[in-house]
Design an enzyme around this catalytic site. Structure first.
Site, short mmCIF file in Angstrom:
data_model
loop_
_atom_site.label_atom_id
_atom_site.label_comp_id
_atom_site.label_asym_id
_atom_site.label_seq_id
_atom_site.Cartn_x
_atom_site.Cartn_y
_atom_site.Cartn_z
N CYS A 100 73.42 24.40 6.08
CA CYS A 100 73.37 23.00 5.71
C CYS A 100 74.73 22.33 5.98
O CYS A 100 75.15 22.21 7.12
CB CYS A 100 72.92 22.86 4.26
N HIS A 194 68.33 26.58 4.06
CA HIS A 194 68.99 27.41 3.03
C HIS A 194 68.32 28.78 2.88
O HIS A 194 67.50 28.98 1.98
CB HIS A 194 68.97 26.68 1.68
N GLU A 196 69.54 31.25 1.60
CA GLU A 196 70.02 31.84 0.34
C GLU A 196 69.21 31.38 -0.87
O GLU A 196 69.34 31.96 -1.95
CB GLU A 196 71.51 31.52 0.13
#
Length: 256
Positions: A100, A194, A196
């Site tokens: 991002c 993302h 994660e």
């Protein structure tokens, strides 16, 4: 043991709200995700917006630049604290991953540009991401299949690739969903989304912000355990599984 520098791209006031609402800061959430992928990963977090800078870059095997909730783009002069750390990391020759804001920052630092997306926000899931020919051959994207979906939340995007960067994937919302820059002793891999983020986290976050209908947010939180929820979201159930969601991070860690 893999030693990873995590550059938390949020200032203290934003991280304080994140700890209050979700129990961890941006950098702490990233550290947890890396540890889940590789238990031998040793993360060290620095927050440049709070005046922190890393010492002894040769200690690290790689560096990660996180997303950010600040109100300015990475082309803005206010992003200078992050840019200084990224330039130092590149100068040290550390393999670097950015998600991002982290990818947008790399575009800005390397001579490209980032700005607010003309298509507005992309929150919850980035859908129907297509690999480029370069993406199909690149090790960061190994395991990805055209039309994949991933957790995302962003306002800005890369609007101009740096000279020498390679676009690896994109969708109708953001043409640059993944890129790589591998020249002049710099190895940067980045994604707009993302990998994660867990689904419960991103689902609760967009629900709290009121950016998705509550029924969609509820489906998003369970789409990795409920195939019907994934079907209602119009995404592949396999893409919602933890191992697939973290594909790019797994591939980057393996490359170290």
């Amino acid at each position: 043991m893999t030693r990873v520098l995590i550059v938390d791209s949020d200032p203290a006031e934003i991280n304080a709200r994140k700890r209050e609402n979700y129990g961890e800061s941006t950098g702490e959430a990233y550290a947890a995700a890396l540890a889940q992928i590789d238990a031998s990963c040793v993360p060290v977090i620095v927050c440049p917006y709070d005046g922190e800078t890393p010492d002894g870059l040769t200690y690290f095997d790689g560096a990660v630049f996180t997303g950010s909730a600040v109100s300015w783009s990475t082309d803005d002069a206010r992003a200078a604290p992050l840019a200084r750390v990224m330039r130092a990391v590149f100068a040290a020759g550390l393999p670097t991953f950015g998600s991002c804001n982290g990818m947008q920052l790399a575009a800005s630092v390397l001579g490209g540009a980032s700005d607010v997306s003309r298509n507005g926000r992309e929150d919850g899931l980035a859908k129907d991401i297509q690999l480029t020919d370069a993406g199909r051959a690149h090790p960061m994207m190994a395991g990805r299949v055209d039309g994949f979906a991933v957790p995302c939340v962003h306002r800005d995007e890369v609007t101009r690739l740096p000279d020498g960067a390679v676009r690896l994937a994109g969708n109708a919302h953001s043409p640059v969903q993944a890129m790589a820059y591998e020249r002049d002793n710099i190895r940067f891999w980045g994604v707009q989304y993302h990998p994660e983020y867990s689904l419960p986290f991103i689902g609760q976050r967009v629900l709290d912000w009121g950016r998705l209908h509550e029924n969609i947010a509820a489906d998003l939180q369970v789409a990795d355990t409920d195939p019907q929820a994934a079907e209602r979201l119009e995404v592949r159930y396999a893409d919602m599984q933890e191992r697939m969601r973290t594909t790019e991070l797994r591939n980057w860690l393996a490359s170290l």
